[in-house]
Motif scaffolding. Structure first.
Motif, PDB file in Angstrom:
ATOM      1  N   UNK A  28     -23.830  44.756  22.099  1.00  0.00           N
ATOM      2  CA  UNK A  28     -22.659  45.364  22.879  1.00  0.00           C
ATOM      3  C   UNK A  28     -22.773  45.484  24.358  1.00  0.00           C
ATOM      4  N   UNK A  29     -24.143  45.647  24.636  1.00  0.00           N
ATOM      5  CA  UNK A  29     -24.604  45.528  26.084  1.00  0.00           C
ATOM      6  C   UNK A  29     -24.422  44.150  26.812  1.00  0.00           C
ATOM      7  N   UNK A  30     -24.780  43.207  25.994  1.00  0.00           N
ATOM      8  CA  UNK A  30     -24.745  41.951  26.572  1.00  0.00           C
ATOM      9  C   UNK A  30     -23.149  41.597  26.476  1.00  0.00           C
ATOM     10  N   UNK A  31     -22.395  42.014  25.594  1.00  0.00           N
ATOM     11  CA  UNK A  31     -21.013  41.638  25.577  1.00  0.00           C
ATOM     12  C   UNK A  31     -20.206  42.384  26.943  1.00  0.00           C
ATOM     13  N   UNK A  32     -20.741  43.555  26.970  1.00  0.00           N
ATOM     14  CA  UNK A  32     -20.128  44.130  28.169  1.00  0.00           C
ATOM     15  C   UNK A  32     -20.347  43.534  29.453  1.00  0.00           C
ATOM     16  N   UNK A  33     -21.770  43.000  29.548  1.00  0.00           N
ATOM     17  CA  UNK A  33     -22.250  42.229  30.893  1.00  0.00           C
ATOM     18  C   UNK A  33     -21.176  40.995  31.077  1.00  0.00           C
ATOM     19  N   UNK A  34     -21.036  40.400  30.003  1.00  0.00           N
ATOM     20  CA  UNK A  34     -20.097  39.330  30.070  1.00  0.00           C
ATOM     21  C   UNK A  34     -18.636  39.429  30.427  1.00  0.00           C
ATOM     22  N   UNK A  35     -18.141  40.783  29.822  1.00  0.00           N
ATOM     23  CA  UNK A  35     -16.873  40.996  30.241  1.00  0.00           C
ATOM     24  C   UNK A  35     -16.798  41.466  31.634  1.00  0.00           C
ATOM     25  N   UNK A  36     -17.847  41.946  32.043  1.00  0.00           N
ATOM     26  CA  UNK A  36     -17.786  42.484  33.541  1.00  0.00           C
ATOM     27  C   UNK A  36     -17.756  41.164  34.276  1.00  0.00           C
ATOM     28  N   UNK A  37     -18.571  40.154  34.134  1.00  0.00           N
ATOM     29  CA  UNK A  37     -18.789  38.889  34.795  1.00  0.00           C
ATOM     30  C   UNK A  37     -17.486  38.374  34.803  1.00  0.00           C
ATOM     31  N   UNK A  38     -16.607  38.186  33.539  1.00  0.00           N
ATOM     32  CA  UNK A  38     -15.497  37.698  33.507  1.00  0.00           C
ATOM     33  C   UNK A  38     -14.388  38.218  34.529  1.00  0.00           C
ATOM     34  N   UNK A  39     -14.449  39.670  34.474  1.00  0.00           N
ATOM     35  CA  UNK A  39     -13.676  40.466  35.265  1.00  0.00           C
ATOM     36  C   UNK A  39     -13.791  40.125  36.946  1.00  0.00           C
ATOM     37  N   UNK A  40     -15.233  39.960  37.117  1.00  0.00           N
ATOM     38  CA  UNK A  40     -15.478  39.813  38.518  1.00  0.00           C
ATOM     39  C   UNK A  40     -15.217  38.542  39.141  1.00  0.00           C
TER      40      UNK A  40
END
Length: 192
Positions: free
Chosen positions: A81-93
């Protein structure tokens, strides 16, 4: 990748404890330099970072940090879930689809991670061959970070985390340095 206007992202994890990495320093002849280290505590900081490149845009570094003080019930590292949250943040940024390339770490290939990846239509994942850290530009980020932490002796994990965060933020504002990490792998030539 060019047809999709996607960002090519290289991800990796690292960690650091209070004991500083070995580094070279200068001292007077005959006087061995010594760095006093506080050895107490079993904590560490865990880092996850993504080096992102897209033609015509500056190379970006996105990272997350977890501080583990050694307390019972505290997370010791990054999970799915931490990796998924990092990817979500990268996608948003970054504002576009991502093509992620990372290693075969257990939490990257298990069923929970595959499920989280499939839920993100904007994410395409490829894996590095086994035992090829020299192909991952994120390894250059960690090597540069650890080199900059050499000969420092922070007194607490929070101080170590602050030092690491400052140095990583400094790298975020140096796209040329990040391009160098990518060029060093030989995967993609450096931009003109």
């Amino acid at each position: 990748m060019r047809d999709q206007e996607a960002w090519l992202c290289f991800a990796d994890e690292s960690g650091q404890v209070l004991r500083p990495p070995k580094a070279r320093t200068w001292s007077r002849c005959g006087h061995t330099p010594r760095v006093t280290v506080r050895g107490a505590g079993s904590g560490r900081i865990s880092l996850a970072g993504v080096v992102c490149r897209r033609p015509g845009r500056p190379t970006r570094l996105i990272f997350r940090m977890l501080v583990h003080h050694g307390r019972k019930g505290e997370r010791k590292g990054f999970r799915e879930k931490d990796f998924a949250a990092l990817m979500d943040a990268a996608h948003q940024q970054l504002g576009g689809p991502l093509v992620l390339v990372w290693d075969n770490y257990t939490h990257h290939v298990d069923a929970a991670m595959r499920e989280l990846i499939e839920a993100r239509s904007w994410l395409t994942v490829f894996r590095f061959p086994s035992y090829t850290p020299d192909l991952n530009p994120a390894e250059g980020v960690w090597a540069h970070l650890k080199n900059s932490l050499g000969n420092l002796a922070p007194c607490s994990l929070d101080e170590l985390a602050a030092l690491a965060r400052t140095r990583l933020k400094r790298m975020q504002y140096q796209p040329g340095l990040l391009d160098g990490f990518i060029a060093e792998t030989g995967i993609i030539p450096a931009p003109p």
